[in-house]
Design an enzyme around this catalytic site. Structure first.
Site, PDB file in Angstrom:
ATOM      1  N   CYS A 133      -2.687   0.484  14.554  1.00  0.00           N
ATOM      2  CA  CYS A 133      -2.618  -0.814  15.240  1.00  0.00           C
ATOM      3  C   CYS A 133      -3.663  -0.896  16.350  1.00  0.00           C
ATOM      4  O   CYS A 133      -3.479  -0.321  17.429  1.00  0.00           O
ATOM      5  CB  CYS A 133      -1.214  -1.022  15.813  1.00  0.00           C
ATOM      6  SG  CYS A 133      -1.017  -2.574  16.714  1.00  0.00           S
ATOM      7  N   CYS A 136      -2.460  -2.728  19.490  1.00  0.00           N
ATOM      8  CA  CYS A 136      -1.521  -1.927  20.289  1.00  0.00           C
ATOM      9  C   CYS A 136      -2.255  -0.883  21.117  1.00  0.00           C
ATOM     10  O   CYS A 136      -1.940  -0.666  22.296  1.00  0.00           O
ATOM     11  CB  CYS A 136      -0.515  -1.206  19.386  1.00  0.00           C
ATOM     12  SG  CYS A 136       0.330  -2.247  18.188  1.00  0.00           S
ATOM     13  N   ASP A 137      -3.225  -0.207  20.504  1.00  0.00           N
ATOM     14  CA  ASP A 137      -3.796   1.000  21.104  1.00  0.00           C
ATOM     15  C   ASP A 137      -5.272   0.910  21.448  1.00  0.00           C
ATOM     16  O   ASP A 137      -5.822   1.834  22.067  1.00  0.00           O
ATOM     17  CB  ASP A 137      -3.583   2.188  20.147  1.00  0.00           C
ATOM     18  CG  ASP A 137      -2.109   2.442  19.879  1.00  0.00           C
ATOM     19  OD1 ASP A 137      -1.301   2.236  20.800  1.00  0.00           O
ATOM     20  OD2 ASP A 137      -1.764   2.836  18.743  1.00  0.00           O
TER      21      ASP A 137
END
Length: 310
Positions: A133, A136-137
């Site tokens: 992701c 997300c990261d």
């Protein structure tokens, strides 16, 4: 006794809830283990949903769906369903705490999850340099070099997203050609921060207690290359989430085609009253617009099914 239980809160489940309640069903509950929205909430870019001309991230795109789908009476409960069983003419929905609900009809919309790439160190370093992701990261790698593995739309779109944050993105793909849309490939090729590493696969990620420190690549001709990167993002396909249909004896509740649920054009399975929609069903295009249409179709099918029982 519920009229309808919907399992899964992505685009298919939310659309099913909207159409079922707006179509007159009064006792409809959607069960979602996490927050509603589905896998698309991890996407950095949503630009091809008809009628939505603004390009936005997946979380922003899905934000209005829950409010709209509950407007006509859909209830959303944050529960983990572990199994669906046939109980006479009805169905039993069994939760992780061993409690259960009964429903006259069920739509399963559990979707799919990112597939493991299978290289050495993938599990060991997942969450510590291996990610599925970018939204997300990606921020953890601002102004650093990263690798992306894959050749589909998601891989290239996420590589473009990471190029906005990172100093360099190495895009690793096992072939010369791509499954991604030609326009997306062209944009990636024009981005100076993205370097293509083709006809190659990731053999291993290496690291220490802090996380990933490098990626070992092997080319199709046997030659090798090491990249000193602190992170790799893998986008190599999806695994169908069909666990809720597995029975205690290991069989599936309904007819399957491989891992996917066999349905007709109305999303009906081989079991009367059981429907499947979205990435779970056979030949799913794995596009948000298709999942939403599946959910609507399934809901209309449930309404017809319940009416036929009266």
């Amino acid at each position: 006794m519920l009229d309808l239980a919907i399992i899964g809160g992505g685009p298919a489940g939310l659309s099913a809830g909207l159409y079922a309640t707006r179509g007159g069903l009064k006792n409809v509950v959607m069960y979602e283990k996490f927050m509603p929205g589905g896998q698309i909430t991890s996407s950095s870019e949503m630009e091809n949903y008809p009628g939505v001309a603004t390009v936005m991230d997946g979380i922003s795109f899905m934000a209005p769906w829950s409010e709209q789908s509950t407007r006509f009476g859909l209830k959303i409960e944050q529960k983990e369903v572990i199994r669906v069983e046939k109980n006479g003419e009805n169905f039993k929905i069994i939760f992780s705490d061993n409690s259960s609900d009964d429903a006259k009809a069920v739509i399963v919309c559990t979707g799919a999850a990112p597939k493991k790439a299978g290289f050495i160190g993938e599990n060991e370093f997942f969450g510590r340099g291996v990610s599925t992701c970018a939204t997300c990261d990606g921020a953890f790698y601002r102004k650093k070099e990263v690798a992306v593995l894959g050749g589909g739309d998601t891989a290239l779109e996420e590589a473009l997203y990471l190029a906005n944050l990172c100093s360099k993105v190495y895009l690793i793909h096992r072939r010369e050609g791509f499954r991604a849309a030609p326009s997306t490939v062209e944009r990636a090729k024009k981005n100076e921060k993205i370097e293509f590493i083709l006809n190659a696969k990731v053999e291993e990620v290496v690291g220490d207690n802090a996380g990933v420190t490098g990626v070992k690549i092997v080319f199709n001709d046997g030659s090798k290359k090491d990249l000193a990167v602190p992170g790799i993002f893998t986008f190599v396909g999806l695994d169908v989430r069909n666990e809720v249909l597995k029975q205690t004896d290991g069989s599936f509740l309904c007819e399957m085609v491989g891992d996917a649920v066999k349905v007709d054009l109305k999303m009906r399975t081989s079991v009367e009253g059981l429907f499947a929609a979205g990435d779970l069903r056979v030949d799913a295009p794995r596009q948000v617009v298709c999942a939403a249409a599946d959910g609507a179709n399934a809901a209309l099918g449930v309404i017809s099914y319940l009416e036929s029982k009266h």
